[in-house]
Each structure stands twice: as C-alpha cells, then as structure tokens.
Motif scaffolding. Sequence first.
Motif, PDB file in Angstrom:
ATOM      1  N   ALA A  28      -5.636  -0.768  -0.853  1.00  0.00           N
ATOM      2  CA  ALA A  28      -5.674  -1.609   0.349  1.00  0.00           C
ATOM      3  C   ALA A  28      -6.496  -2.867   0.141  1.00  0.00           C
ATOM      4  O   ALA A  28      -6.100  -3.960   0.568  1.00  0.00           O
ATOM      5  CB  ALA A  28      -6.219  -0.804   1.525  1.00  0.00           C
ATOM      6  N   THR A  39       0.812  -1.225   0.000  1.00  0.00           N
ATOM      7  CA  THR A  39       0.000   0.000   0.000  1.00  0.00           C
ATOM      8  C   THR A  39       0.843   1.271   0.000  1.00  0.00           C
ATOM      9  O   THR A  39       0.430   2.289  -0.573  1.00  0.00           O
ATOM     10  CB  THR A  39      -0.952   0.041   1.210  1.00  0.00           C
ATOM     11  OG1 THR A  39      -0.185   0.033   2.425  1.00  0.00           O
ATOM     12  CG2 THR A  39      -1.917  -1.135   1.197  1.00  0.00           C
ATOM     13  N   ASN A  40       2.029   1.235   0.607  1.00  0.00           N
ATOM     14  CA  ASN A  40       2.820   2.460   0.777  1.00  0.00           C
ATOM     15  C   ASN A  40       4.090   2.513  -0.063  1.00  0.00           C
ATOM     16  O   ASN A  40       4.736   3.553  -0.118  1.00  0.00           O
ATOM     17  CB  ASN A  40       3.183   2.660   2.248  1.00  0.00           C
ATOM     18  CG  ASN A  40       1.995   3.094   3.091  1.00  0.00           C
ATOM     19  OD1 ASN A  40       0.929   2.508   2.997  1.00  0.00           O
ATOM     20  ND2 ASN A  40       2.180   4.124   3.883  1.00  0.00           N
ATOM     21  N   SER A  50      -3.797   4.818  -0.521  1.00  0.00           N
ATOM     22  CA  SER A  50      -2.497   4.201  -0.806  1.00  0.00           C
ATOM     23  C   SER A  50      -1.594   5.183  -1.525  1.00  0.00           C
ATOM     24  O   SER A  50      -2.050   6.163  -2.133  1.00  0.00           O
ATOM     25  CB  SER A  50      -2.687   2.945  -1.654  1.00  0.00           C
ATOM     26  OG  SER A  50      -3.431   1.969  -0.954  1.00  0.00           O
TER      27      SER A  50
END
Length: 449
Positions: free
Chosen positions: A51, A44-45, A402
């Motif tokens: 997500a 997600t990051n 995200s």
Amino acid sequence: MNATASGSVTRTVTQGVRLGYGVGSFCTGTWGAVPGLLLLYYMTNIMAVPAWLAGIVVTAPKAWDLVANPLIGRWSDRTRSRLGPRRPWLLAGALTLPVAFTLTFAGPPITGAPAAIYVGVCFLLSATAYSVFEVPYKTMSAEMTGDYHERTSLLQWRMVFVGVATAISGIAAPAIVNAERPGGTPESYRLMAVFVALVMLAAMLGAFFGTARAPAVIRAAPQQGSLFAQLSAARGNGPFWWLLAIASSQTLSGSVMLAGAPYFATYIMDDPKATSTLFAALVIPLLLTMPMWVWLARRLDKRGAMILAGLLLGGGTAAAMATPVFGTVYTHLTLLVAGVGLGGVQLMQFSMLADVVAADAATTGRRRAGMFTGLWTAIESGVSAFGTMIFAAVLTVGGFISSDPSRRVTQPAGAEAAIMIGQCLVPAVIILMAVLMTFNYRLTADRVS
C-alpha cells in the motif's frame, strides 16, 4: 452575455458552442473518477504492490504536473494558429491520452516492485497527456464571455457533462472490473481501460470540433517574460491563491474518498460490486442539482453557495461513519446528501476561477488565463494524488495486507478501522476546513465586471 439598457441579458455563447465545450468534460470527469477510484486498488489487490509503495506510485507522477501544467498553460497563451491558441492542444491530448491510459492498466504479468515501476511510468505519460488537453480546455471558459453570471451558466453545461461522465465511468468501470469475479482480474482491468480510453477519445475530439466557432470575448495580449516572472506576478493575485487553497482542500477530501471507495465496499460492506452503487449515489445528485446551484449562486452569490455546498458535502461524508450501525441503505442516503453538495462545490470552483481570470485580464490587460489555469490544474492534480497517498498511509498504519487474485487474505481489524477513518472522517474534517476558508473569499459579484 451582456446586459442591455433595459436590464435584459444577451448571450454571447451559442447553445451549440456550450454543448460542444461541455462535452469535453466527459474526459475531465472520466479521468478524475477512474484512476482515483481504481488505480490504488488495482495495484494493492491485483498487482500485489504494498500500500505504501502504491501510494507513492500514484502521487509521484503528479509532482511532474507542478512543472508541466504551468508550462503548458504559458505555451497555450502564446500559441498562434488558425485554430486559435487553445484548440491545437485539445487535439494533441486526444491523440495521446487514450493510448497511455490503456497501457497503465494493461501491463505485463508482473507483481510487486516491477509492477509499481511499470504502472508509474505509464501513469506519468497519461498525466502529461491529460494536462495537454485539460489546461487549455479549462482556460477557454474564461475567454468566451465577459459576464459574471453567464460564466456560471456556461460552466453549468460543463458540470452536467462532468457529472454524466463521472456517473458512467464511476459506475461502469467498476462494473466491468467486477463482472468476471468480485475484486476483478488482470483481464477485466484491461477491458475496462479500453472502454474508458474510447470514452475519453470521443470527448476530446468532440470538444475540439465543438468549439470551432467559440467566441473570444477576452482578447488580452499574451503575457510576456519568463515563466518565473509570470509566476512572480501571479503571487500578487490574492483572490486566485485564496480560491486555490479552498479548492485544493475540497479536491484533497474528494480524492481520499475516491481512493477509499473500493476498499469501503469490499471490506466494510462486504460487496465489491457496491462500488458502483455508492458512486451512483454520489454523482446522480450532481447531475440533477445543477440548475438549483445556478439559482443559488444568484441568490446567495457564489461564495454563499460554496459554503452551503461544502456543509452538505462534509455532513454527508461524516454521517457515513455510522454505516456499521445502520446498514447499506443508510450509507447510500448519506452519499446522496454529499452528492448534492459535491455538485455545488464543483460548479462554484470553476465558475469562481473564471471570474478570477477575467478580473485579472481586465486589470492587467494581459492574457494570463493559461498560466493561471496551468497553475490551478497542476496543484489540483498534485493534491488529488496526495489524497490517494493519505489513504494509502492510513491503510499502512492499519496493517492492510496487499494481495493478488490468486492469494486472498483476511484483513486485520485495524485495517477495517483504517478504511472507515480514511473514507469518512478524514475527508469530512478537510471539507469543513475548506468551508471556514470560504468565508474569507472576497471576489464577489460587486467586485467583478
């Protein structure tokens, strides 16, 4: 370990074998900590995967375990070699898991759906390779001794190594990831993956060589018939399924907490590097309290010790909801309490599973340890992945956005509330449900030889 006429106890498993067997849990602890702690956040990051899609990617490969793990257990039950039925599988896992795991976090520079597909394929291969090692490895403890309390003592070593591995990987892996910049970069995740892969390789080879002289006290004949017939037979083993339900609830709560830890540190504590200290607060008590839980298992029986451990784990988890009011020191104290409970829960799970397997062999005269352990590991793995999906779903409902390292975003208030609920409240409720179920577990010391 066998009782003599005078009431003394003689060990059947040497100290060297105990240590050799226990070191394999460096792989168990590392695998349990790192993907659960970092894989969802990585997607997600770092990979900008939504997500909800990231949650599916983490969960979907584990559905394969529901098929693969019982098959691996059955095949190891029927394996005949000069290395024994389990050790060839340990070696096979050692040769495949480190490579597949490294590739999971060392993908090409892609984001979004293509990144999700790549990670999903590599994680599927990693999960399969882990099962090749873990199912036979977990089975061995039930076959090395026929004594009810020596199984707890033997597994104490395993849980100590699980705790050490969980501490090293759960603290070191986020530290490596966050060394260059808070939240990590693609390069730092690749470096972390290589470090973790080397730890798992050393652990698996250590278990393979360290159990070369392991005794085989339980020598029941391998179970005959098709896999479906064996699963049908297993349906009649009430203690196994009841214990599996309890353990699955505990595993589910733990996986939700694990997936939420980096988000909790980043968005609630405003310090991504706090992931390491939070993890340390959770696992250090696990290392220090194993002798206490062995003693409590004798005093309260394993069921009583499991209930007490669940109450500590659930209470500490729920108390962390007050973090915004009392601050980070308070949060670490609540996790210390939860960590004491976690140590007892994990030790009792594996010790009680060994009791179930031994009781089944004594009753049926069949060697079905691999089948039971395969079922256990498959469902445990699926439940663990489902916990990640639960947290991802909570994030999605909260409106989490995200991103990747080049594009930072400000999360809405709903996302921060979702992180609090997913990290603290949801796991606590699940743990307390497991405590209630434990009261009905019946395979206590007076019913196990």
